[in-house]
Design a protein around this motif. Sequence first.
Motif, short mmCIF file in Angstrom:
data_model
loop_
_atom_site.label_atom_id
_atom_site.label_comp_id
_atom_site.label_asym_id
_atom_site.label_seq_id
_atom_site.Cartn_x
_atom_site.Cartn_y
_atom_site.Cartn_z
N ALA A 1 52.67 38.78 34.58
CA ALA A 1 53.12 40.01 33.92
C ALA A 1 53.93 40.88 34.86
O ALA A 1 54.95 41.46 34.47
N ARG A 2 53.47 41.01 36.11
CA ARG A 2 54.23 41.82 37.08
C ARG A 2 55.60 41.19 37.35
O ARG A 2 56.60 41.89 37.49
N ARG A 3 55.63 39.87 37.43
CA ARG A 3 56.90 39.18 37.67
C ARG A 3 57.86 39.39 36.50
O ARG A 3 59.05 39.65 36.70
N ARG A 4 57.33 39.29 35.27
CA ARG A 4 58.18 39.55 34.09
C ARG A 4 58.73 40.97 34.11
O ARG A 4 59.82 41.24 33.62
N GLY A 5 57.92 41.90 34.68
CA GLY A 5 58.34 43.29 34.76
C GLY A 5 59.34 43.56 35.87
O GLY A 5 59.76 44.70 36.05
N GLY A 6 59.68 42.52 36.64
CA GLY A 6 60.71 42.67 37.66
C GLY A 6 60.21 42.88 39.06
O GLY A 6 61.00 43.08 39.99
N MET A 7 58.89 42.84 39.29
CA MET A 7 58.37 43.05 40.63
C MET A 7 58.57 41.79 41.49
O MET A 7 58.03 40.74 41.15
N GLN A 8 59.31 41.89 42.54
CA GLN A 8 59.48 40.84 43.55
C GLN A 8 59.40 39.42 42.95
O GLN A 8 58.49 38.64 43.27
N PRO A 9 60.35 39.06 42.10
CA PRO A 9 60.25 37.79 41.37
C PRO A 9 60.15 36.55 42.24
O PRO A 9 59.43 35.62 41.91
N VAL A 10 60.83 36.53 43.38
CA VAL A 10 60.78 35.34 44.23
C VAL A 10 59.40 35.21 44.88
O VAL A 10 58.78 34.14 44.87
N ARG A 11 58.90 36.31 45.46
CA ARG A 11 57.60 36.27 46.13
C ARG A 11 56.49 35.94 45.13
O ARG A 11 55.59 35.14 45.42
N LEU A 12 56.51 36.57 43.94
CA LEU A 12 55.44 36.34 42.97
C LEU A 12 55.53 34.93 42.39
O LEU A 12 54.51 34.33 42.05
N ALA A 13 56.73 34.38 42.29
CA ALA A 13 56.84 33.00 41.84
C ALA A 13 56.16 32.06 42.83
O ALA A 13 55.48 31.10 42.45
N SER A 14 56.30 32.35 44.11
CA SER A 14 55.64 31.55 45.14
C SER A 14 54.12 31.68 45.05
O SER A 14 53.39 30.70 45.15
N LEU A 15 53.63 32.92 44.86
CA LEU A 15 52.19 33.13 44.73
C LEU A 15 51.64 32.39 43.51
O LEU A 15 50.57 31.78 43.58
N LEU A 16 52.37 32.45 42.40
CA LEU A 16 51.94 31.76 41.18
C LEU A 16 51.86 30.25 41.41
O LEU A 16 50.91 29.59 40.99
N SER A 17 52.84 29.72 42.09
CA SER A 17 52.87 28.28 42.36
C SER A 17 51.68 27.87 43.23
O SER A 17 51.01 26.86 42.97
N GLN A 18 51.42 28.66 44.28
CA GLN A 18 50.29 28.36 45.17
C GLN A 18 48.96 28.43 44.42
O GLN A 18 48.07 27.59 44.61
N LEU A 19 48.81 29.46 43.56
CA LEU A 19 47.56 29.62 42.82
C LEU A 19 47.36 28.48 41.83
O LEU A 19 46.25 27.94 41.71
N ASP A 20 48.41 28.08 41.13
CA ASP A 20 48.30 26.97 40.17
C ASP A 20 47.85 25.68 40.87
O ASP A 20 47.00 24.94 40.36
N ALA A 21 48.39 25.44 42.04
CA ALA A 21 48.02 24.23 42.78
C ALA A 21 46.55 24.31 43.23
O ALA A 21 45.81 23.32 43.17
N ALA A 22 46.12 25.49 43.65
CA ALA A 22 44.74 25.66 44.12
C ALA A 22 43.76 25.52 42.98
O ALA A 22 42.68 24.94 43.14
N VAL A 23 44.11 26.04 41.79
CA VAL A 23 43.23 25.92 40.62
C VAL A 23 43.08 24.45 40.23
O VAL A 23 41.97 23.98 39.93
N ALA A 24 44.16 23.72 40.24
CA ALA A 24 44.10 22.29 39.90
C ALA A 24 43.23 21.53 40.90
O ALA A 24 42.43 20.66 40.53
N SER A 25 43.33 21.89 42.18
CA SER A 25 42.52 21.24 43.21
C SER A 25 41.05 21.60 43.04
O SER A 25 40.16 20.75 43.24
N ARG A 26 40.77 22.84 42.66
CA ARG A 26 39.40 23.30 42.47
C ARG A 26 38.69 22.48 41.40
O ARG A 26 37.51 22.15 41.53
N GLN A 27 39.39 22.12 40.34
CA GLN A 27 38.79 21.35 39.25
C GLN A 27 38.26 20.01 39.74
O GLN A 27 37.27 19.49 39.24
N GLN A 28 38.90 19.45 40.76
CA GLN A 28 38.49 18.14 41.28
C GLN A 28 37.27 18.24 42.20
O GLN A 28 36.65 17.24 42.51
#
Length: 913
Positions: A456-483
């Motif tokens: 939501a913050r990224r859609r609102g224009g807050m630091q789109p490059v940095r937040l895209a990186s954070l989102l990518s890292q979190l998605d990978a960590a969540v997938a790893s957690r499931q295993q």
Amino acid sequence: MKIGIFFGGPSREREISFAGGRTVYDNLDKSLFEAVPVFVDSRGNFILLDWHYIYKGTIRDFYPPVSALPASTLPVQVYLESLGELTQDEQDRIIGEVGRLVLSHELRELMDFAFLALHGPSGEDGAIQGLLEWYGIPYSGSGILPSAFGINKVAQKKLLKALDRPTPNFRVVTVEEWDAADPAATLDYLVRELGLPLVFKAPRQGSSIGVSILREADATKFAAAVERSLFRKTVIRAEWQNLTERDKLQWVQQLVDIREGIGLPVLVEVTGVKAATFENEAPQPEAIIYHPEALLSALDKHFKTAEAVRLTNLDGEAQVLVESFVNGREFSCIVVEDADGKPLALPPTEIVKGEEMFDYRSKYLPGLARKITPIDLPETEIQRIREACEEMFETFGFQVYARLDGFIQADGTLFLNDPNTTSGMLPASFFFHQAAEIGLNPSQFLTFLIRTSLAARRRGGMQPVRLASLLSQLDAAVASRQQQECTRTKVAVIMGGYSSERHISVESGRNIYEKLSSSVKYEPVPVFLTGNSQEFRLYVLPINVMLKDNADDIREKIELAEAGHATHPILTRIRHEAEAITSTYAGQPVEQPRRITFPELADTVSEVFIALHGRPGEDGALQRELEQYGLPYNGSGAESSSITINKFETNRQLREAGLRVAEHRMASRLEWTADPEAFYQSLEEQFSYPFIAKPADDGCSSAVKKIKNRAELAAFSRLIFRDQEDLMPADASVLQLGFKEEFPQKEAFLVETLIARDGAAHFLEVTGGLLTHWSENGELEIEVFEASEALATGEVLSLEEKFLAGEGQNITPARYAPDPVERQRISEEVKAELRRVAEVLNIQGYARIDAFVRVRQNGAVEVLIIEVNSLPGMTPATCIFHQTALAGYTPYQFIDQILEFGKQRSEKLELKS
């Protein structure tokens, strides 16, 4: 990812925010996030809080610290604002005792993301959101504009009217209009415009603060309702002078309660004598009262000459929202954004109130109101509620999540009102309660909200490059957690039971479940115990049933499942709509409760944590069952538990060992039935009033009463020896039983002398925890923690004061003496006595021991044992966590130690056999 949790704050809901922040702190997935606790005090200071203060029962238990408190003879704890005007240096010194002051520009160095658990003004009004936007820190929930709109009830009403959406008719009364108008004429006008009953609300407070209902055209009650919403109180001389000193103290305690009173500081305006009213001049310094003791003194002084005194909170409201009363079924619905940013309404919950109004206490104390999810309506009607909530979510521009409250009338008319952009985050709040219906436990739901907020913050224009990186890292960590799920140790957490403390047991069990579920070591399995002393029935609970409001609601869901009751079609529909969320964060379908035998339990889990209170659980019966199947468990063994559950036998053994206990005897139903008069006289001959009466074999707070006269003794006897399940209203009234307070049926009860000061220089009630370990040579070692000083608002400590967030007042460590060296000397003597108790009773694992402490003029210390709890309450607010924190254990580490001890004990027994 570093998650800064903002909690506390200046609002009147700061205690719920504090407890909610602790819930977030505990439930953040430890494999994904590092929690950074940012406590916000009532002056708006950001404090990086030392972690052990998070586990205090209330803010007042640690802040301001005891060293900063002014000398006072009143048994009340105060907030920072009661210290008066403070320089920044003075504030810095106070803050330094609990953590570190954090300047706003330092926040971005501490965290990657801010989770906002703040409530009310300065928390959900856009202010903190704006500050975080300024520093580029992504945060949870709605942005600046929707937050500002969400806090303003008057603006919401105007927009709903403009959009032609159903909302109760309303009028706004400003403080200037109220002061200038005739109350009777204003009441006539409002009744003519809006009808009766009238609902009064403070427009910029939480949904349960400053709210009242007027059902009759009574000018006095009307004025009181307006004052409640303005956070004012007018006191009349005759009323004050009719109060006893104790009554005055209780009156002041209620007045300064920020939830249900007006709070401090207050402006004092005197009428009826020649005195400044400050209408055309600035208030004089002496007209502002900061401390409860100063308020008591000022009222006594003013009422020597004044006819009335008006008290106005300095941060009160400037207007009152008055609405028409809606006679309908009340509900609450959490709406979240799905992966595409579209609103998704979770199943709405109906609120079945015990009182006419869903006030602060009803909302946050389990058992006072029932939450039925989904609301009991046809699917089409529930879907209409959901669609209306989703529409309001979009109309108001909310983001990530919101809680929308409303009413549905018999004719189908739907009213939505009081949207909240930050919902209460206690473990069984609507927030987690409804998320559980789609299969997310609190830890998983928080992960989902953090991810959704970043998007939501990224859609609102807050630091789109940095937040895209954070989102990518979190998605990978969540997938790893499931295993990782399959590698954790399975622990059955057994909760519920059928004692009068079953609701507290559920609170304890849920807390244990949540601490373990967010760990990397354990996978908890929630198990509910019901049945009776002849047969225990165990049920594995799905998360949505575990998070029902209380034990009775859980049992009802189990009974419906066993009767073949089908899943409500709206739940099936919502779970389908939420599949993208649950498949990512939960990875498991929502199931029905499932009956399980002890052999099946042994095949399913490796260990057991018993979170039961009273019988069964603390009496050894369940322990014997678990031992048959080689299952390690927490707490003492069967033999020791069978002694400590029996308060009479506990007292007898302790007395024989030379420890101090109250004089005591059992009072049986047989004696009472044979000759009630002789029964009463026998007790009166042995015990002078007042004395203590309580069940001998139940939980620590169940039906414990101070008996002051024959009428109370007779009422207690009739209630505890009754044949019917329901209480007799007349006897319940004599004992002043609280709303929905339970009273067990027993064949006998315990009578004890009332332990009193007896001339001691210092006298206090304490509760002390302990933990046992195996030494290297296999000997049992007992670690006794610093005890907590317990402050009761009534005659004895209530269940709520002991176990529920924001209710109890506990000071840890106990204040045995002002001098630190002397305090520690006394503490060591107390701990030595508690260790002796544990040795005499062969306590293992952990326990809580309640006692009174007398300190004589010559420094002699007397410890009088009240009772021993072999499975102490483990709710988030219980003071045993305050004590373990001082010893360096986080709650999770304490629980881990308890489980490890049980496992090692089981291994020792196996080697012996």
